[in-house]
Write a protein that holds these residues in place. Sequence first.
Motif, PDB file in Angstrom:
ATOM      1  N   LYS A  39      38.692  44.906  43.181  1.00 34.19           N
ATOM      2  CA  LYS A  39      39.917  44.146  43.383  1.00 34.19           C
ATOM      3  C   LYS A  39      40.421  44.299  44.813  1.00 34.19           C
TER       4      LYS A  39
ATOM      5  N   GLU B 273      44.162  41.794  37.620  1.00 37.45           N
ATOM      6  CA  GLU B 273      45.471  42.445  37.568  1.00 37.45           C
ATOM      7  C   GLU B 273      45.738  43.187  36.255  1.00 37.45           C
ATOM      8  N   ASN B 274      45.502  42.528  35.127  1.00 37.55           N
ATOM      9  CA  ASN B 274      45.923  43.084  33.836  1.00 37.55           C
ATOM     10  C   ASN B 274      44.758  43.257  32.863  1.00 37.55           C
TER      11      ASN B 274
ATOM     12  N   HIS C 256      40.906  37.769  43.060  1.00 35.94           N
ATOM     13  CA  HIS C 256      41.272  39.177  42.875  1.00 35.94           C
ATOM     14  C   HIS C 256      42.435  39.312  41.885  1.00 35.94           C
ATOM     15  N   SER C 257      43.251  38.269  41.805  1.00 31.68           N
ATOM     16  CA  SER C 257      44.391  38.298  40.886  1.00 31.68           C
ATOM     17  C   SER C 257      43.976  38.353  39.421  1.00 31.68           C
TER      18      SER C 257
ATOM     19  N   GLU D 247      40.765  41.361  47.656  1.00 31.71           N
ATOM     20  CA  GLU D 247      42.080  41.141  48.252  1.00 31.71           C
ATOM     21  C   GLU D 247      42.012  41.288  49.777  1.00 31.71           C
TER      22      GLU D 247
END
Length: 325
Positions: free
Chosen positions: A96, A321-322, A317-318, A100
């Motif tokens: 990630k 996130e989770n 990359h988002s 980013e």
Amino acid sequence: MKKYTVRKYQKSDYALWNDFIHQAKNATFLFHRDFMEYHADRFEDFSLLVFKDESLIAVLPANIRDGSVFSHQGLTFGGVVTSGKAKLKTTLLAFKMILEFLNQSDIKKLYVKEFPFFYTGKLSDELNYLLFLTEAKLYRRDLLSVLDLSQEIKLSKDRKEGVKRGLKSGLEIEETQSFAEFWNEILIPNLSQKHNVSPVHSLEEITFLKSKFPKNIRQFNVYHQGKIVAGTTIFETDCVAHSQYISSNINKNELGSLDFLHHKLISEVFSGKKYFDFGISNENQGRNINEGLQYWKETFGCGLVTQDFYEVDTANHSLLENVLL
């Protein structure tokens, strides 16, 4: 709160990088800076280091070309390299952060060349999962012909006949420290006549690499009545012996030179390895197969393993996130 940072490789990182590669769970000598930099004039390096506070947790061997970053085009395989102790969370965060960093550097695409699972002593396919999560696009797939040396080797009738011809012809196999004879008398003429290309490594380059990695790069020649008739260049890792170059003169079928050589390598020289990798028979970016070459490899008893190539949008990359709940 731990702080994660990414930066480009600098020459002052030489020892830090190589120490990390030495203990990584998904790396070979190809990722050592001495190997990566032998062709520095051909590739603009864009290797990255990922830190958690002051600790190095991952590296990406890479180069940049036309505004995109590649997990190095001068290496057989690549991807995010992590330590032997790294868990999934570490690899996820590292990937990630890399995406980013590239996105913030106005680099839109990362191209990843998969690290084949059998090259490491540890199972480590985390990156493949992360590529799925980031909606990476598969743009190429090669086929590797690989022998599992823990299983009984079953040569086809054709290969057995070739070995017999080699014995009858009185062929001799010699491991040599010099590549000049094979390069100049066999490999270069063959590649020029058949494909109008030169070896990926020049004689000077392979000689230099041998000086840096004497235990990993080995040359085996076949002689008939004192004259070289065939040979192979082996790249050796902890788990795998890989035929980087395989070539012979026009009498290979009559003498059985390549059958004789590879039977010796498989059954004796490298019998203690987990795998023997004959490499790809692909052409045209994976879209075609050299049928004759593929047949020859499979009749040694090889199974087939895919190696995938992916294109990743760095903006994705988002999507990481989770993932962890």
